[in-house]
Write a protein that holds these residues in place. Structure first.
Motif, PDB file in Angstrom:
ATOM      1  N   ALA A 286       3.687 -10.896  -2.218  1.00 26.68           N
ATOM      2  CA  ALA A 286       4.807 -10.043  -2.620  1.00 26.68           C
ATOM      3  C   ALA A 286       4.352  -8.918  -3.545  1.00 26.68           C
ATOM      4  O   ALA A 286       5.048  -7.919  -3.680  1.00 26.68           O
ATOM      5  CB  ALA A 286       5.870 -10.885  -3.312  1.00 26.68           C
ATOM      6  N   PHE A 287       3.213  -9.098  -4.200  1.00 29.51           N
ATOM      7  CA  PHE A 287       2.797  -8.116  -5.189  1.00 29.51           C
ATOM      8  C   PHE A 287       1.711  -7.163  -4.686  1.00 29.51           C
ATOM      9  O   PHE A 287       1.017  -6.516  -5.477  1.00 29.51           O
ATOM     10  CB  PHE A 287       2.352  -8.813  -6.482  1.00 29.51           C
ATOM     11  N   GLY A 288       1.568  -7.098  -3.363  1.00 28.71           N
ATOM     12  CA  GLY A 288       0.775  -6.013  -2.782  1.00 28.71           C
ATOM     13  C   GLY A 288      -0.713  -6.270  -2.663  1.00 28.71           C
ATOM     14  O   GLY A 288      -1.235  -7.279  -3.137  1.00 28.71           O
ATOM     15  N   PRO A 289      -1.409  -5.305  -2.029  1.00 31.89           N
ATOM     16  CA  PRO A 289      -2.812  -5.503  -1.639  1.00 31.89           C
ATOM     17  C   PRO A 289      -3.788  -5.616  -2.805  1.00 31.89           C
ATOM     18  O   PRO A 289      -4.825  -6.270  -2.689  1.00 31.89           O
ATOM     19  CB  PRO A 289      -3.117  -4.238  -0.814  1.00 31.89           C
ATOM     20  N   ARG A 290      -3.472  -5.006  -3.953  1.00 33.19           N
ATOM     21  CA  ARG A 290      -4.461  -5.053  -5.037  1.00 33.19           C
ATOM     22  C   ARG A 290      -4.605  -6.464  -5.585  1.00 33.19           C
ATOM     23  O   ARG A 290      -5.695  -6.904  -5.930  1.00 33.19           O
ATOM     24  CB  ARG A 290      -4.080  -4.074  -6.154  1.00 33.19           C
ATOM     25  N   LEU A 291      -3.473  -7.197  -5.688  1.00 32.46           N
ATOM     26  CA  LEU A 291      -3.574  -8.573  -6.194  1.00 32.46           C
ATOM     27  C   LEU A 291      -4.287  -9.472  -5.192  1.00 32.46           C
ATOM     28  O   LEU A 291      -5.028 -10.370  -5.576  1.00 32.46           O
ATOM     29  CB  LEU A 291      -2.192  -9.122  -6.535  1.00 32.46           C
ATOM     30  N   ASP A 292      -4.085  -9.207  -3.892  1.00 33.39           N
ATOM     31  CA  ASP A 292      -4.795  -9.982  -2.875  1.00 33.39           C
ATOM     32  C   ASP A 292      -6.311  -9.801  -3.063  1.00 33.39           C
ATOM     33  O   ASP A 292      -7.066 -10.779  -3.090  1.00 33.39           O
ATOM     34  CB  ASP A 292      -4.362  -9.518  -1.474  1.00 33.39           C
TER      35      ASP A 292
ATOM     36  N   THR B 131      11.805  -4.071   2.740  1.00 31.07           N
ATOM     37  CA  THR B 131      11.402  -3.542   4.048  1.00 31.07           C
ATOM     38  C   THR B 131      12.413  -3.884   5.144  1.00 31.07           C
ATOM     39  O   THR B 131      12.430  -3.252   6.189  1.00 31.07           O
ATOM     40  CB  THR B 131      10.057  -4.154   4.491  1.00 31.07           C
ATOM     41  N   GLY B 132      13.195  -4.974   4.950  1.00 34.70           N
ATOM     42  CA  GLY B 132      14.091  -5.447   6.006  1.00 34.70           C
ATOM     43  C   GLY B 132      13.384  -6.402   6.967  1.00 34.70           C
ATOM     44  O   GLY B 132      14.012  -6.999   7.835  1.00 34.70           O
ATOM     45  N   ASP B 133      12.042  -6.581   6.823  1.00 31.08           N
ATOM     46  CA  ASP B 133      11.285  -7.495   7.683  1.00 31.08           C
ATOM     47  C   ASP B 133      11.229  -8.865   6.997  1.00 31.08           C
ATOM     48  O   ASP B 133      10.635  -8.996   5.928  1.00 31.08           O
ATOM     49  CB  ASP B 133       9.867  -6.913   7.871  1.00 31.08           C
ATOM     50  N   PRO B 134      11.848  -9.914   7.601  1.00 37.27           N
ATOM     51  CA  PRO B 134      11.895 -11.220   6.920  1.00 37.27           C
ATOM     52  C   PRO B 134      10.507 -11.812   6.662  1.00 37.27           C
ATOM     53  O   PRO B 134      10.322 -12.596   5.732  1.00 37.27           O
ATOM     54  CB  PRO B 134      12.700 -12.112   7.881  1.00 37.27           C
ATOM     55  N   ASP B 135       9.492 -11.449   7.480  1.00 37.33           N
ATOM     56  CA  ASP B 135       8.140 -11.984   7.266  1.00 37.33           C
ATOM     57  C   ASP B 135       7.424 -11.321   6.101  1.00 37.33           C
ATOM     58  O   ASP B 135       6.495 -11.875   5.529  1.00 37.33           O
ATOM     59  CB  ASP B 135       7.273 -11.772   8.518  1.00 37.33           C
ATOM     60  N   ARG B 136       7.809 -10.097   5.813  1.00 40.39           N
ATOM     61  CA  ARG B 136       7.187  -9.363   4.709  1.00 40.39           C
ATOM     62  C   ARG B 136       8.278  -8.519   4.065  1.00 40.39           C
ATOM     63  O   ARG B 136       8.347  -7.301   4.258  1.00 40.39           O
ATOM     64  CB  ARG B 136       6.071  -8.474   5.286  1.00 40.39           C
ATOM     65  N   PRO B 137       9.179  -9.166   3.311  1.00 39.22           N
ATOM     66  CA  PRO B 137      10.407  -8.491   2.887  1.00 39.22           C
ATOM     67  C   PRO B 137      10.223  -7.364   1.857  1.00 39.22           C
ATOM     68  O   PRO B 137      11.100  -6.545   1.691  1.00 39.22           O
ATOM     69  CB  PRO B 137      11.253  -9.622   2.280  1.00 39.22           C
TER      70      PRO B 137
END
Ligand code: FAD
Length: 424
Positions: free
Chosen positions: A206-212, A356-362
């Motif tokens: 949920a907190f984006g690519p930098r935390l990944d 985003t409206g996308d349930p897999d990546r809201p």
């Protein structure tokens, strides 16, 4: 006529004595002074500072994290009723509770979330979970026993699991880093294999690519075996079986289960987990202009105390403007802020988010806000986490909102300085 005038103050009923409920109630009192009657209804007699329950497995006394609700409500001339909210009758404007029906002009439903481990076969029987202080105490005992076995020379497998529909994975990342550090301190880390598995496409997705990227590097540095896109299918007494056909063995399994709204309110619009449908910026319940749902029990896809505060401020501001139209207009714009404890250091992230409206990546970090997406990892951030742990209970004990007044201005200024020096 005189009596009517005396009783003409709007009745605000706030259900839930957690982050969202207290912030809303205290903000309303600050902004509206004695223009409203405020009643707080909560099933427990205390506020629990949940973010710091992560320290319980490593020795903290859970009692230190509780604030009795009688204290601040009395200070702020609010009524406190210890009762369980059970339903709403919007036509009659009544909140149904275990202590009878309570009338309201405006209702704030801030009853938070609960866990549903039973939705994963085997989770209730075999996993240590991390939602309540009691669960954290059980985890302390399990980690203690694992340490003893490792000390006796028995190689141990410590497995972490984030299942689908967990809405706040951050704390499990804190626990894995803290456990790694603690096992090193105990001199047994070499005898413990630590593995982390999550259904998420990216760590702390949920907190984006930098935390990944950050977590991937930390796992590799610390020798933690990390697996993304491992959605659990079932758990047996000795292994977790994933939908992708893989399975991972464990001696101790630690999980943060799937989320549900703590209390269903039949009749109000909600999704299949009971999360109440709201208007994004004001947290007004869709179709019910006098009811609000800030915090975990609303439909914002990430459940976080910091989000609960922002939502409560928007709720209180919108509600205050119904009574005092000149009052400040604060809207909910989701920006997550967190400080992840790792014991050796802490990691700060400020993450602007968009639905985003996308349930897999809201949620996603909008490209236009990349400059505001900050990350910093160092020892001094532990001080930031400690300061928050003092500041918030101090404010709530006094019946004051977190995000207001000179103390918050000072905290915010400090945070800005720290993030300009210690984050990029
Ligand atoms: C281990 C852990 C660590 C976390 N760490 C962080 C962190 O570092 N940063 C962060 O931002 N977030 C963190 N969170 C998430 C954060 O704690 C929640 O998002 C936050 O508590 C939500 O606030 P809330 O007011 O909506 O719910 P809560 O704080 O859960 O409050 C709900 C309140 O409602 C009461 N209640 C429930 N049902 C009823 C009912 N039917 N009637 C009356 N009262 C009721 C409860 O007793 C409680 O007082 C963490 C969560 C956990 C479990």
């Amino acid at each position: 006529m005189e009596v009517f005038k005396m009783n003409a103050k709007a009745k605000v009923l706030v259900a839930g004595g957690g982050f969202a409920g207290l912030e809303t109630a205290f903000y309303l009192r600050l902004k509206l002074k004695d223009r409203v009657d405020i009643t707080l209804v909560s099933d427990k007699d205390h506020f629990l500072y949940k973010p710091n329950t992560i320290y319980i497995p490593f020795g903290m006394d859970p009692e230190k994290l509780k604030i009795p609700l009688t204290l601040p409500t009395k200070k702020q001339n609010m009524k406190f009723i210890q009762a369980q909210a059970r339903g709403v009758n919007p036509e009659s404007r009544l909140l149904e509770t275990s202590q009878g029906d309570l009338p309201y002009d405006y209702l704030v439903l801030a009853t938070g979330s609960r866990m549903r481990p039973e939705e994963i076969p085997g989770m209730s029987q075999y996993a240590q979970t991390i939602f309540t202080p009691d669960e954290m105490l059980k985890l302390r005992a399990s980690l203690g026993a694992l340490k003893e076995r490792a000390r006796e020379g028995k190689r141990q497998k410590l497995l972490f699991l984030v299942p689908p529909n967990n809405k706040c994975s951050g704390p499990l990342y804190e626990i894995v880093f803290m456990a790694d550090y603690w096992l090193r301190e105990q001199g047994v880390r070499d005898n413990v294999d630590i593995t982390y598995s999550t259904y998420e496409k990216g760590f702390i997705q949920a907190f984006g690519p930098r935390l990944d990227g950050f977590v991937t590097d930390e796992f590799s540095r610390l020798g933690i075996d990390g697996h993304r896109e491992y959605a659990v299918e079932r758990i047996t007494a000795s292994e977790v079986v994933y939908r992708n056909g893989e399975s991972l063995p464990y001696d101790v399994l630690v999980s943060f289960p799937p989320y549900m709204a703590s209390t269903p309110f039949p009749g109000l619009p909600a999704d299949d987990r009971g999360f109440i449908a709201t208007e994004l910026e004001t947290r007004k319940v869709q179709g019910y202009p006098e009811i609000y749902a800030p915090g975990d029990n609303g439909d914002f896809p990430v459940k976080q105390a910091f989000m609960a505060f922002l939502q409560a401020d928007a709720t209180a501001s919108h509600l205050a403007r119904q009574i005092l139209p000149s009052s400040e207009n604060v809207l909910f714009h989701p920006t997550a802020m967190c400080v992840m404890e790792q014991f050796s250091k802490a990691t700060f992230a400020k993450v602007p988010l968009r639905l985003t409206g996308d349930p897999d990546r809201p949620l996603e970090v909008p490209e236009s806000a990349y400059a505001d997406y900050k990350l910093g990892s160092s020892k001094p951030w532990r001080l930031g986490k400690k300061l928050l742990g003092y500041y918030l209970p101090w404010r709530f004990r006094a019946g004051k909102p977190f995000h207001a007044g000179a103390p918050w201005t000072a905290m915010e200024a400090g945070l800005k300085v720290m993030s300009s020096v210690l984050a990029s």
